[in-house]
Design an enzyme around this catalytic site. Sequence first.
Site, PDB file in Angstrom:
ATOM      1  N   GLU A   1       0.814  -1.223   0.000  1.00 36.45           N
ATOM      2  CA  GLU A   1       0.000   0.000   0.000  1.00 36.45           C
ATOM      3  C   GLU A   1       0.843   1.268   0.000  1.00 36.45           C
ATOM      4  O   GLU A   1       0.679   2.142   0.863  1.00 36.45           O
ATOM      5  CB  GLU A   1      -0.990  -0.022   1.170  1.00 36.45           C
ATOM      6  CG  GLU A   1      -1.979  -1.162   1.041  1.00 36.45           C
ATOM      7  CD  GLU A   1      -3.223  -1.038   1.920  1.00 36.45           C
ATOM      8  OE1 GLU A   1      -3.250  -0.162   2.787  1.00 36.45           O
ATOM      9  OE2 GLU A   1      -4.155  -1.833   1.711  1.00 36.45           O
TER      10      GLU A   1
ATOM     11  N   GLU B   1      -4.997  -8.577  -0.770  1.00 37.66           N
ATOM     12  CA  GLU B   1      -5.836  -8.425   0.424  1.00 37.66           C
ATOM     13  C   GLU B   1      -7.275  -8.172  -0.013  1.00 37.66           C
ATOM     14  O   GLU B   1      -7.514  -7.489  -1.010  1.00 37.66           O
ATOM     15  CB  GLU B   1      -5.395  -7.260   1.323  1.00 37.66           C
ATOM     16  CG  GLU B   1      -4.140  -7.529   2.106  1.00 37.66           C
ATOM     17  CD  GLU B   1      -3.716  -6.381   3.019  1.00 37.66           C
ATOM     18  OE1 GLU B   1      -4.598  -5.714   3.610  1.00 37.66           O
ATOM     19  OE2 GLU B   1      -2.501  -6.163   3.125  1.00 37.66           O
TER      20      GLU B   1
END
Length: 466
Positions: free
Chosen positions: A164, A366
């Site tokens: 991220e 994810e």
Amino acid sequence: MNKFPKEFLWGASTSAYQFEGAINEGGKVPSIMDRFDEQPTYPKGITGFKHASDHYNNWKEDVALMAEMGFKSYRFSISWPRIIKNKEGDVNNEGIKFYNNLIDELLKHKIEPIVTMFHFDTPDFIQEVGGACTNAFTELFEKYSKVLFENFGSKIKYWLTINELNMFALAAQVIGVVPPGQNVNPWQLMHHLNVAQAKSIILCRKMCPDAKIGPAPNISTVYSNSNKPEDYLAKLNLDMVRNWVYLDAVCRGGYSSIFMNGLKKMGLEIVITEDENKMLKNSKPDFIAFNYYSTMTAQMPINESFKKEKNNKDQQTGLSIPGFGEAVKNNQLQKTQFGWEIDPIGFRNTLREVYDRYQLPIMITENGIGARDVLTKDGKVHDDYRIDYYQKHIEQMALAIEDGVEMIGYMPWSAIDLVSTHEGVSKRYGFVYVNRDEFDLKDMKRIKKDSFYWYKKLIASNGEEI
Ligand code: BG6
């Protein structure tokens, strides 16, 4: 016809600081995440990340559970502070041994190890010299990458650079990567991270020519809150600064003129050297991995001076970006117990957008639902809401594949319970329950949830039995 490719990588994910615990064992040095749960906004408990799920001392048993579920892959992060001891770059051999044991055990069970090189846990020795917004960071990340490729390169087929990167830059203070009060230009921080990523991709090509490497941002479709043209403009803006600018940097080798002009207008221009430009151009990835939890809805701020603080609960919800647009709630969508919007069709939309734009294979690293799971007296966890969440998302993923999206694998969050980044132990994500809570470490026993048996069946049927 089978919806999923034969070699599809079904599995799940974890990250080191949320799963391993043992922050003072095996020669690990401190990282900024060791103390993250001491922030005033974090739920109060006794141990948080210090013990996490104690995977460090239970790795063999944990891998056996993954094997029992039939995992084809497991995505985990290597802890930078467990591998490198100081800014001189001294290597902690105990750390190398730990990950070698873990990787060997996975391979023994025919589970493909998928390694995130960095998942938020900046070592203190880097934070002390200014952290992620410095050249020291990019240089030390390159050195760390070299140690990873040297030690694990012969066994790892898939590398993920930075978890991220977009959230790391946009929500730097929420994730704790920038100390409160320190004023940084988030776009300069983003650029530093992009350079760090480019350096490790270039190095990977040299040192592990057979491996594949890709970024792992958090990506989500952005809806326009209405059909007002101004709201659509906010959608385009947020799409750019939440999603595309990061993937453009790595997949297209630079930033768009619209983005650069936007920064200029706001007085937030970034410094990019010739060398860095070259590096971005020469570091295209092999695939795109991304994390998906929900979508986002944009409107043009009614008042440009809207308060930034109202967004800062966690890195996923309400990520308004001053100067670009305001994120608002989407009343069409249901929410989790923790207020995160649930949008399975948005998952298909996001997959299509990413594939259409970059035409690279996609891996989901994810996706999942955080919930207050309940352990019943007879030792069961009936998490039908989790099964429902996965069913709906996997159905949409199958439709995206049918649409023409090329996919490598699906690794939802999380394999086994771990400590949530923002909401403690009570917010659980795993297929396996870990018997501890916020205030009591108990016995850390692993207990299979109902979703464990469901996922096992799904994997055995290669996604046919949803
Ligand atoms: C992702 C992170 O942003 O979201 C994970 O990569 C995190 O580290 C996950 O755990 C879920 O967020 P949270 O706050 O519910 O733990």
